[in-house]
Write an enzyme that holds these catalytic residues in place. Sequence first.
Site, mmCIF file in Angstrom:
data_model
loop_
_atom_site.group_PDB
_atom_site.id
_atom_site.type_symbol
_atom_site.label_atom_id
_atom_site.label_comp_id
_atom_site.label_asym_id
_atom_site.label_seq_id
_atom_site.Cartn_x
_atom_site.Cartn_y
_atom_site.Cartn_z
ATOM 1 N N ASN A 37 0.827 -1.218 0.000
ATOM 2 C CA ASN A 37 0.000 0.000 0.000
ATOM 3 C C ASN A 37 0.862 1.268 0.000
ATOM 4 O OD1 ASN A 37 1.033 0.087 2.558
ATOM 5 N ND2 ASN A 37 -0.930 0.114 3.639
ATOM 6 N N ASP A 39 2.667 2.471 2.193
ATOM 7 C CA ASP A 39 2.667 3.214 3.451
ATOM 8 C C ASP A 39 4.091 3.649 3.801
ATOM 9 O OD1 ASP A 39 0.860 3.533 6.104
ATOM 10 O OD2 ASP A 39 2.950 3.165 6.616
ATOM 11 N N ASN A 40 5.061 2.790 3.518
ATOM 12 C CA ASN A 40 6.456 3.123 3.843
ATOM 13 C C ASN A 40 7.372 2.793 2.659
ATOM 14 O OD1 ASN A 40 8.432 4.075 5.663
ATOM 15 N ND2 ASN A 40 9.012 1.978 6.203
ATOM 16 N N PHE A 89 5.866 -9.860 4.381
ATOM 17 C CA PHE A 89 6.703 -8.807 4.973
ATOM 18 C C PHE A 89 5.866 -7.640 5.490
ATOM 19 C CE2 PHE A 89 9.726 -10.365 1.619
ATOM 20 C CZ PHE A 89 10.800 -10.671 2.436
ATOM 21 N N SER A 133 11.077 -11.089 14.297
ATOM 22 C CA SER A 133 12.187 -10.225 14.678
ATOM 23 C C SER A 133 12.843 -10.758 15.943
ATOM 24 C CB SER A 133 11.612 -8.840 14.957
ATOM 25 O OG SER A 133 12.531 -8.053 15.658
ATOM 26 N N TYR A 157 5.028 -2.902 19.175
ATOM 27 C CA TYR A 157 5.537 -3.502 17.930
ATOM 28 C C TYR A 157 5.971 -4.942 18.177
ATOM 29 C CZ TYR A 157 8.920 -4.920 14.417
ATOM 30 O OH TYR A 157 9.616 -5.652 13.481
ATOM 31 N N LYS A 161 4.581 -8.798 16.715
ATOM 32 C CA LYS A 161 5.395 -9.888 16.141
ATOM 33 C C LYS A 161 5.192 -11.174 16.932
ATOM 34 C CE LYS A 161 6.911 -7.877 12.667
ATOM 35 N NZ LYS A 161 6.470 -8.312 11.361
HETATM 36 N N1 NAD Z 1 14.107 -3.727 9.012
HETATM 37 C C1 NAD Z 1 14.186 -4.213 10.259
HETATM 38 O O1 NAD Z 1 14.955 -3.723 11.085
HETATM 39 C C2 NAD Z 1 13.345 -5.397 10.675
HETATM 40 C C3 NAD Z 1 13.781 -6.190 11.737
HETATM 41 C C4 NAD Z 1 13.008 -7.281 12.120
HETATM 42 C C5 NAD Z 1 11.805 -7.553 11.460
HETATM 43 N N2 NAD Z 1 11.402 -6.749 10.447
HETATM 44 C C6 NAD Z 1 10.107 -7.036 9.789
HETATM 45 O O2 NAD Z 1 10.326 -7.328 8.417
HETATM 46 C C7 NAD Z 1 9.244 -6.854 7.620
HETATM 47 C C8 NAD Z 1 9.776 -5.995 6.490
HETATM 48 O O3 NAD Z 1 10.510 -4.914 7.061
HETATM 49 P P1 NAD Z 1 11.193 -3.793 6.155
HETATM 50 O O4 NAD Z 1 12.394 -3.342 6.889
HETATM 51 O O5 NAD Z 1 11.315 -4.229 4.753
HETATM 52 O O6 NAD Z 1 10.080 -2.653 6.298
HETATM 53 P P2 NAD Z 1 9.495 -1.649 5.200
HETATM 54 O O7 NAD Z 1 8.654 -0.666 5.919
HETATM 55 O O8 NAD Z 1 10.579 -1.150 4.327
HETATM 56 O O9 NAD Z 1 8.570 -2.623 4.333
HETATM 57 C C9 NAD Z 1 7.270 -2.996 4.724
HETATM 58 C C10 NAD Z 1 6.351 -2.789 3.516
HETATM 59 O O10 NAD Z 1 5.020 -3.175 3.860
HETATM 60 C C11 NAD Z 1 4.128 -2.208 3.337
HETATM 61 N N3 NAD Z 1 2.922 -2.268 4.167
HETATM 62 C C12 NAD Z 1 2.800 -1.948 5.481
HETATM 63 N N4 NAD Z 1 1.537 -2.169 5.893
HETATM 64 C C13 NAD Z 1 0.859 -2.656 4.829
HETATM 65 C C14 NAD Z 1 -0.486 -3.073 4.630
HETATM 66 N N5 NAD Z 1 -1.383 -3.029 5.615
HETATM 67 N N6 NAD Z 1 -0.853 -3.507 3.402
HETATM 68 C C15 NAD Z 1 0.044 -3.550 2.390
HETATM 69 N N7 NAD Z 1 1.324 -3.173 2.519
HETATM 70 C C16 NAD Z 1 1.724 -2.710 3.710
HETATM 71 C C17 NAD Z 1 4.890 -0.886 3.399
HETATM 72 O O11 NAD Z 1 4.399 0.084 2.496
HETATM 73 C C18 NAD Z 1 6.306 -1.336 3.059
HETATM 74 O O12 NAD Z 1 6.538 -1.272 1.660
HETATM 75 C C19 NAD Z 1 8.289 -6.148 8.587
HETATM 76 O O13 NAD Z 1 7.268 -7.045 8.948
HETATM 77 C C20 NAD Z 1 9.170 -5.834 9.779
HETATM 78 O O14 NAD Z 1 8.431 -5.757 10.968
HETATM 79 C C21 NAD Z 1 12.147 -5.695 10.013
HETATM 80 O O1 UPG Z 2 20.804 7.034 16.184
HETATM 81 C C1 UPG Z 2 21.068 5.956 16.745
HETATM 82 C C2 UPG Z 2 20.328 4.780 16.517
HETATM 83 C C3 UPG Z 2 20.677 3.632 17.200
HETATM 84 N N1 UPG Z 2 21.714 3.630 18.076
HETATM 85 C C4 UPG Z 2 22.081 2.394 18.790
HETATM 86 O O2 UPG Z 2 22.403 1.411 17.833
HETATM 87 C C5 UPG Z 2 22.004 0.125 18.300
HETATM 88 C C6 UPG Z 2 21.085 -0.517 17.265
HETATM 89 O O3 UPG Z 2 19.881 0.224 17.226
HETATM 90 P P1 UPG Z 2 18.787 0.082 16.071
HETATM 91 O O4 UPG Z 2 19.418 0.184 14.731
HETATM 92 O O5 UPG Z 2 17.667 1.028 16.367
HETATM 93 O O6 UPG Z 2 18.322 -1.439 16.228
HETATM 94 P P2 UPG Z 2 17.685 -2.199 17.470
HETATM 95 O O7 UPG Z 2 17.341 -1.302 18.569
HETATM 96 O O8 UPG Z 2 18.595 -3.349 17.771
HETATM 97 O O9 UPG Z 2 16.286 -2.706 16.873
HETATM 98 C C7 UPG Z 2 16.165 -3.143 15.524
HETATM 99 O O10 UPG Z 2 16.344 -4.508 15.447
HETATM 100 C C8 UPG Z 2 15.349 -5.286 16.116
HETATM 101 C C9 UPG Z 2 15.709 -6.727 15.930
HETATM 102 O O11 UPG Z 2 15.582 -7.103 14.621
HETATM 103 C C10 UPG Z 2 13.995 -4.961 15.512
HETATM 104 O O12 UPG Z 2 13.004 -5.692 16.166
HETATM 105 C C11 UPG Z 2 13.716 -3.513 15.676
HETATM 106 O O13 UPG Z 2 12.475 -3.237 15.081
HETATM 107 C C12 UPG Z 2 14.781 -2.748 15.000
HETATM 108 O O14 UPG Z 2 14.561 -1.384 15.192
HETATM 109 C C13 UPG Z 2 21.312 0.363 19.654
HETATM 110 O O15 UPG Z 2 22.249 0.144 20.672
HETATM 111 C C14 UPG Z 2 20.951 1.842 19.624
HETATM 112 O O16 UPG Z 2 20.918 2.450 20.889
HETATM 113 C C15 UPG Z 2 22.455 4.773 18.302
HETATM 114 O O17 UPG Z 2 23.400 4.760 19.098
HETATM 115 N N2 UPG Z 2 22.120 5.905 17.628
#
Ligand code: NAD
Ligand code: UPG
Length: 352
Positions: A37, A39-40, A89, A133, A157, A161
């Site tokens: 959609n 959104d991001n 995702f 995650s 959040y 998950k």
């Molecule tokens: N990037 C990270 O740090 C991280 C870590 C652990 C888990 N995850 C999980 O992995 C997945 C992908 O993460 P990402 O980093 O690619 O995020 P992202 O935001 O780049 O991608 C998510 C996508 O889903 C779409 N979306 C959100 N809600 C929707 C909806 N209701 N219908 C249709 N599309 C929708 C957004 O527009 C976006 O394109 C997520 O579920 C996230 O929670 C991400």
């Molecule tokens: O501007 C910043 C941002 C982060 N950090 C530090 O960098 C480390 C990593 O932080 P971040 O990149 O925000 O990752 P996490 O807090 O480990 O969390 C990420 O990784 C998790 C495990 O996948 C996911 O669940 C979360 O959504 C995602 O945000 C942490 O110690 C933060 O305090 C800084 O020092 N400065």
Amino acid sequence: MEWSGQSILVTGGAGFIGSHTVVQLLKQGFSVSIIDNFDNSAMEAVNRVRDLVGPKLSLKLEFNQGDLRSKEDLENLFSKKTFDAVIHFAGLKAVGESVAKPQKYYDNNLVGSINLFEVMEKYNCKKMVISSSATVYGQPDKMPCVEDFKLQAMNPYGRTKLFLEEIARDIQKAEPEWRIVILRYFNPVGAHESGRIGEDPRGIPNNLMPYIQQVAVGRLPVLNVYGYDYPTKDGSAIRDYIHVMDLADGHIAALRKIFTTKSIGCTAYNLGTGCGTSVLEMVTAFEKASGKKIPVNMCPRRPGDATAVYASTKKAEKELGWKAKYGIEVICRDQWNWASNNPWGYQGKPLN
Ligand SMILES: NC(=O)c1ccc[n+]([C@@H]2O[C@H](COP(=O)([O-])OP(=O)(O)OC[C@H]3O[C@@H](n4cnc5c(N)ncnc54)[C@H](O)[C@@H]3O)[C@@H](O)[C@H]2O)c1
Ligand SMILES: O=c1ccn([C@@H]2O[C@H](COP(=O)(O)OP(=O)(O)O[C@H]3O[C@H](CO)[C@@H](O)[C@H](O)[C@H]3O)[C@@H](O)[C@H]2O)c(=O)[nH]1
């Protein structure tokens, strides 16, 4: 059963991890439909995926703008096409925003996922890879994180998950025909080696790597380092940073497992490297890769942050035959390549 060539629905396929995974899926011979959609994310990411794979493989990619919270959008998709499996995702992922707006997170991440399960069941598509995650481990007292650790969420959040995992386990238990792999990502970073696709967060980044990247290109003046008094080698916190292309390949390995293992049930795997890197080590590695100085401001710890989190990789290695290939040098090289070629992300220039 053959495990490549099938038709895969990728929810959230325009996003950071989704777009990189779609490239790998197409290269492996799968047909891919995306639902997103925006959104991001932005259409430009999908256009660039098409450029990267070329005109022939692009024919196997179909994009649908739609929202998982709308059953009608999902019905439209499933009634027109048969999918062999879904990689899910789509979701919202900003921890801070989830604390301020919990309903938004439960609605998007859980209502959307429940709709998806229902429509998949209706159309007899019961193979699924789910994004989870490392956040579901909470703050474990032991490292590395092993898949059978007690699960615990620390914020809304994280709860979405954890609940998504539990819902998947319950559905598979009730209907054993389902084959579900849950992937627990550690810290996804880096970008495609071409520098054409990468992470493009809206607003000021919450996560370390996009923040460092924006300091390096001059969009932000200084990196706040949250915590310099942790009991680690340099006082800053430790995480397991995994290259997004390694993650993408982890999804292909998960699909292979699903297509070839009738008894997979609902099984969770960590996707991490098993190596911990501190915030200050990451800053040094990025400075080396980019040739740019990253000014830092030492700040108090960020509330809710753990000292050190890294994965046990044994289960994924043994059962999925998957292991991360890239370390932080390649991560920083590829992230800088993306950043220097796209300092303002997909939008190309600052938004006013
Ligand atoms: N990037 C990270 O740090 C991280 C870590 C652990 C888990 N995850 C999980 O992995 C997945 C992908 O993460 P990402 O980093 O690619 O995020 P992202 O935001 O780049 O991608 C998510 C996508 O889903 C779409 N979306 C959100 N809600 C929707 C909806 N209701 N219908 C249709 N599309 C929708 C957004 O527009 C976006 O394109 C997520 O579920 C996230 O929670 C991400
Ligand atoms: O501007 C910043 C941002 C982060 N950090 C530090 O960098 C480390 C990593 O932080 P971040 O990149 O925000 O990752 P996490 O807090 O480990 O969390 C990420 O990784 C998790 C495990 O996948 C996911 O669940 C979360 O959504 C995602 O945000 C942490 O110690 C933060 O305090 C800084 O020092 N400065």
